[in-house]
Design a protein around this motif. Structure first.
Motif, PDB file in Angstrom:
ATOM      1  N   ARG A  42      -8.150   3.864   0.207  1.00 42.30           N
ATOM      2  CA  ARG A  42      -8.849   2.338   0.483  1.00 42.30           C
ATOM      3  C   ARG A  42      -9.625   2.410   1.564  1.00 42.30           C
ATOM      4  NH1 ARG A  42      -6.320  -1.375  -2.833  1.00 42.30           N
ATOM      5  NH2 ARG A  42      -4.284  -0.723  -3.829  1.00 42.30           N
ATOM      6  N   THR A  78      -5.240   3.754   6.069  1.00 41.14           N
ATOM      7  CA  THR A  78      -4.519   3.191   4.933  1.00 41.14           C
ATOM      8  C   THR A  78      -3.640   4.301   4.495  1.00 41.14           C
ATOM      9  OG1 THR A  78      -6.280   3.742   3.357  1.00 41.14           O
ATOM     10  CG2 THR A  78      -6.265   1.550   4.194  1.00 41.14           C
ATOM     11  N   LEU A 130      -1.206  -3.596   3.181  1.00 37.61           N
ATOM     12  CA  LEU A 130      -2.512  -3.887   3.587  1.00 37.61           C
ATOM     13  C   LEU A 130      -3.045  -5.590   3.773  1.00 37.61           C
ATOM     14  CD1 LEU A 130      -4.688  -1.729   1.217  1.00 37.61           C
ATOM     15  CD2 LEU A 130      -4.488  -1.523   3.671  1.00 37.61           C
ATOM     16  N   ASP A 158       0.882  -0.935  -0.030  1.00 40.15           N
ATOM     17  CA  ASP A 158       0.039   0.060  -0.202  1.00 40.15           C
ATOM     18  C   ASP A 158       0.974   1.323  -0.061  1.00 40.15           C
ATOM     19  OD1 ASP A 158      -2.378   1.331   0.019  1.00 40.15           O
ATOM     20  OD2 ASP A 158      -2.081   1.569   2.360  1.00 40.15           O
ATOM     21  N   ARG A 217     -13.803  -1.871   8.842  1.00 37.42           N
ATOM     22  CA  ARG A 217     -12.936  -0.456   8.651  1.00 37.42           C
ATOM     23  C   ARG A 217     -13.692   0.396   9.404  1.00 37.42           C
ATOM     24  NH1 ARG A 217      -7.674  -0.487   7.408  1.00 37.42           N
ATOM     25  NH2 ARG A 217      -8.165   1.709   8.679  1.00 37.42           N
ATOM     26  N   GLY A 241      -5.896  -8.082   3.846  1.00 41.97           N
ATOM     27  CA  GLY A 241      -7.439  -7.846   3.725  1.00 41.97           C
ATOM     28  C   GLY A 241      -7.859  -9.211   3.283  1.00 41.97           C
ATOM     29  N   THR A 247      -3.909  -2.080   8.312  1.00 43.78           N
ATOM     30  CA  THR A 247      -2.840  -1.710   7.735  1.00 43.78           C
ATOM     31  C   THR A 247      -1.310  -2.028   8.676  1.00 43.78           C
ATOM     32  OG1 THR A 247      -4.118   0.063   6.378  1.00 43.78           O
ATOM     33  CG2 THR A 247      -1.625   0.188   6.329  1.00 43.78           C
ATOM     34  N   PRO A 252      -9.593  -3.755   2.697  1.00 44.32           N
ATOM     35  CA  PRO A 252      -8.541  -3.505   3.526  1.00 44.32           C
ATOM     36  C   PRO A 252      -8.664  -3.564   5.048  1.00 44.32           C
ATOM     37  CG  PRO A 252      -9.354  -1.454   2.965  1.00 44.32           C
ATOM     38  CD  PRO A 252     -10.107  -2.501   2.360  1.00 44.32           C
TER      39      PRO A 252
END
Length: 590
Positions: free
Chosen positions: A466, A445, A406, A391, A485, A408, A424, A421
């Motif tokens: 993201r 991110t 990332l 990322d 997220r 995910g 991070t 994602p």
């Protein structure tokens, strides 16, 4: 401290080359004076950084940040943002994250406006700061006083300079529509007639996705331009130019989402700005070019997933290699290893011949750090197993690589396939094979690059691209709460050494390792580390991690070493004093 295990390896591979003076003429003698660290766009900070770091602060929350901070010689950080009317868009922070000053809040088109977010600040040798916005180019003193401002529209320029460059007495850049313009650093006077590059008209790309940079992360009016510049669509130039380290020449890649691209070399001559060469490349998405240490090669990535190396003098193609990078900017180590982030893998290539040194995929690392999810009727792919994707670009320091990963999950939602994602990480990697040595969780991110300070602090921009898409994507109900997220935060995130005495010890151990080689190839590395170690020493004494009397003794040895280095450079036969002084200092502290 794992970094010690790398000392012998890195000394043997010449990773210690470089110093703050490796900056091109006119740049600040700093570890990170421009958006990619130096004028060559190498993303190389020639300093040792310990992996024993801890999170320190998050500044400028609520503002998407396009690039990691540029860093002045005194440690002041400069960063731009783009929240729009009523907000400031250039910010100066202390190394502890406190706001030192910022540009006046934008209330009209005459102010420093939101499009400054696309133009990372650059710092010159006198500590002056330069930044572009939608219609103007600005210069500030290091304490925030406006030196001069010029209106780009007075010269027929309709788009911002996509980051700036310094070449000796000149400063300027290339606008998004492909106009090269340079000003005199001292006064802001036009240095040469602007040069319109022969670029093709670029078709607009598709509209930005709903939710991207919402909730005020970026001004509504510039969100489309931000999406276009990230994707290399709609504008011929969407990257930072590079400066040749020994010649008055700059390089810029131009292209578009579907058109073949061109790498231009622009010469700065007494007669004005002239195109030195225009090398055609396959479909190109706007990668910033980067130059080799000696300036003989220029590296650029295409949207076709290929890294190209060209002769920097003629533009002739030297080699090409499939990387899957799709326009990611390459980074260049001091031994001319080129690092390219190619989606789910990191690739290291010998810049001299194009040979792949290693590839590393972080899937297994991700699966060791993030749980497997129930596939939920096939809506979560890969049988619920997490994957990892780069990322950020890669930053090279002495003995380490820095990047963000990332971690995910593949999502199949409403006939769309994409990666969610979930988390991070900032990671420190072994440059010999890309193995993860240490990792730290990051609150948002990145999508940018990591910058490194003279005292071993590590800074990240949080672009939130993201994260904002995931937060507003309408599919998070598919996921357990632990994988969803949160609201994007934006801003600048900082980590610092847990112990300044430990950082100092690591630096002096590095110096002793270099001195023990008795090799003139390492003089620049010694220069760089002496400069850094004096700054770390002050912090160690100030924080009472080192006795004052010992601190004075070490400082005197650092100064003696610097004086001996000067004599060694003047006479290569007079270097033994330098090596023995460094070894004496190491015995005193270690």
């Amino acid at each position: 401290m794992r970094v010690f295990a790398l000392l012998a390896l890195c000394a043997g591979s010449a990773l210690a080359l470089g110093s703050p003076s490796h900056q091109s003429a006119g740049y600040a003698a700093s570890s990170w004076a421009g958006p990619h660290g130096d004028g060559r766009n190498s993303a190389h900070a020639p300093l040792l950084v310990t992996t024993h770091l801890q999170p320190q602060w998050l500044a400028l929350k609520g503002a998407a940040s396009w690039a990691a901070p540029t860093i002045a010689e005194d440690g002041t950080l400069y960063v731009t943002s783009g929240r729009g009317k009523g907000f400031s868009h250039l910010h100066a922070l202390s190394r502890s994250g406190e706001l030192q000053w910022e540009s006046p809040a934008a209330q009209s088109p005459d102010a420093l406006d939101a499009e400054a977010v696309f133009s990372a600040p650059v710092i010159d040798a006198e500590g002056h700061v330069y930044v572009s916005d939608s219609n103007q180019f600005w210069s500030y003193t290091g304490d925030g006083k406006l030196r001069w401002m010029v209106r780009l529209t007075d010269y027929g320029i309709k788009q911002p300079l996509i980051s700036s460059v310094i070449q000796g007495a000149y400063v300027g850049g290339v606008s998004a529509e492909g106009v090269v313009i340079l000003f005199e650093r001292a006064s802001g006077a036009l240095a040469f007639a602007p040069l319109q590059l022969p670029v093709a008209e670029v078709k607009p790309g598709r509209l930005f996705p709903e939710g991207l940079w919402g909730n005020g992360l970026l001004e509504e009016a510039v969100r489309q331009k931000g999406w276009d510049l990230l994707r290399g669509q709609g504008y011929p130039v969407a990257n930072t130019p590079a400066i040749h380290p020994h010649q008055p020449r700059l390089y810029v890649a131009a292209g578009g989402l579907d058109e073949d691209g061109t790498l231009f070399a622009i010469d700065i001559t007494a007669g004005g700005l002239q195109v030195g060469f225009a090398a055609t490349l396959p479909v190109h998405s706007g990668s910033s070019p980067a130059l080799s240490v000696d300036g003989s090669r220029v590296y650029v990535s295409g949207r076709d997933g290929v890294l190209y190396a060209l002769d920097s003098n003629s533009g002739g193609r030297l080699w090409r290699h499939e990387t899957g990078s799709q326009g990611a900017a390459p980074s260049v180590g001091a031994d001319d290893t080129v690092y390219v982030a190619g989606g789910d893998q990191l690739i290291a290539i010998d810049g001299r011949n194009g040979q792949v040194l290693w590839r590393n995929n972080y899937r297994e690392w991700a699966r060791a750090h993030q749980p497997r999810l129930w596939p939920r009727f096939g809506l979560i792919g890969s049988r619920g197993k997490p994957d990892a994707y780069l990322d950020s670009g890669v930053t090279v320091s002495n003995g380490l690589l820095w990047a963000t990963l990332l971690v995910g999950y593949e999502i199949n939602f409403l006939v769309r396939e994409f990666v969610h994602p979930a988390q991070t990480y900032l990671v420190a990697l072994d440059p010999s094979d890309g193995t993860v040595l240490e990792a730290w969780r990051v609150p948002d991110t990145s999508g940018g690059v990591v910058s490194v300070s003279p005292t071993g602090d590590v800074y990240m921009n949080l672009l939130s691209q993201r994260a904002s898409l995931a937060y507003s994507g309408g599919y998070q109900w598919l996921l357990p709460k632990s994988a969803r997220r949160p609201k994007p935060r934006g801003g600048i995130y900082a980590l610092s050494p847990v112990s300044w005495s430990e950082q100092l010890t690591a630096g002096i151990q590095w110096l002793a390792t270099l001195a023990g080689n008795r090799n003139a190839l390492f003089l620049d590395g010694i220069d760089s580390q002496l400069w850094s170690s004096r700054k770390v020493l002050k912090l160690a004494v100030k924080r009472k991690e080192l006795d004052e009397s010992l601190g004075r003794h070490v400082d005197s040895l650092l100064q003696r070493s610097a004086a001996a280095l000067t004599r060694c450079r003047a006479d290569s036969g007079d270097c033994e004093e330098l090596y023995s002084t460094i070894e004496s200092m190491a015995r005193a502290l270690l």
